[in-house]
Motif scaffolding. Sequence first.
Motif, PDB file in Angstrom:
ATOM      1  N   UNK A  92       0.495  -1.428   0.643  1.00  0.00           N
ATOM      2  CA  UNK A  92       0.635  -0.451  -0.683  1.00  0.00           C
ATOM      3  C   UNK A  92      -0.881  -0.039  -1.387  1.00  0.00           C
ATOM      4  N   UNK A  93      -1.773  -1.118  -1.216  1.00  0.00           N
ATOM      5  CA  UNK A  93      -3.098  -0.652  -1.927  1.00  0.00           C
ATOM      6  C   UNK A  93      -3.493   0.714  -1.110  1.00  0.00           C
ATOM      7  N   UNK A  94      -3.363   0.445   0.184  1.00  0.00           N
ATOM      8  CA  UNK A  94      -3.944   1.538   1.100  1.00  0.00           C
ATOM      9  C   UNK A  94      -3.296   2.899   0.969  1.00  0.00           C
ATOM     10  N   UNK A  95      -1.995   2.639   0.676  1.00  0.00           N
ATOM     11  CA  UNK A  95      -1.147   3.891   0.638  1.00  0.00           C
ATOM     12  C   UNK A  95      -1.479   4.620  -0.605  1.00  0.00           C
ATOM     13  N   UNK A  96      -1.944   3.917  -1.688  1.00  0.00           N
ATOM     14  CA  UNK A  96      -2.180   4.603  -2.909  1.00  0.00           C
ATOM     15  C   UNK A  96      -3.617   4.934  -3.202  1.00  0.00           C
TER      16      UNK A  96
END
Length: 107
Positions: A92-96
Motif C-alpha cells: 500500500x505504501x509503494x502504491x501511494x
Amino acid sequence: LKPDLVAPGDRIYSASSDGLPYSYQCNGTLGEPDSALRRMSGTSMATPIAAGAAALLRQYMRTVYHTVPLASGHGWMGPASFLPSAALLRALLLNGAVPLAGRRGSG
C-alpha cells in the motif's frame, strides 16, 4: 527487495533531547526555547518518517477500513478482527508513492 520506498531526510526539524538520561525532556523546555528543535539530515531522519507513515496506515486499516459487514451477514468485522501484514502495508505504501524527480532523483 526492489522497489525501494524512500522518505525525505534532508533538513528535517525534530525535538532536541536535553541529553539527560530518564529526564524525558526536550532542550529549551526550561528557558531556552530556541534550542527545543534541531535540524538534521540523513537516514536518522528519513526512517522515522517512513515508519510513521506505516504506523498511520496500519492504524487506519485496523480502525476504519475494515469495519464492514461480514460476508455471512452475521455481525461485523471490527478492528480487532483484521491484522494487516507487513507485506500488505508495504504494498500500500509503494502504491501511494511517486517517482523521485529533481536533482537527486531519477527524473
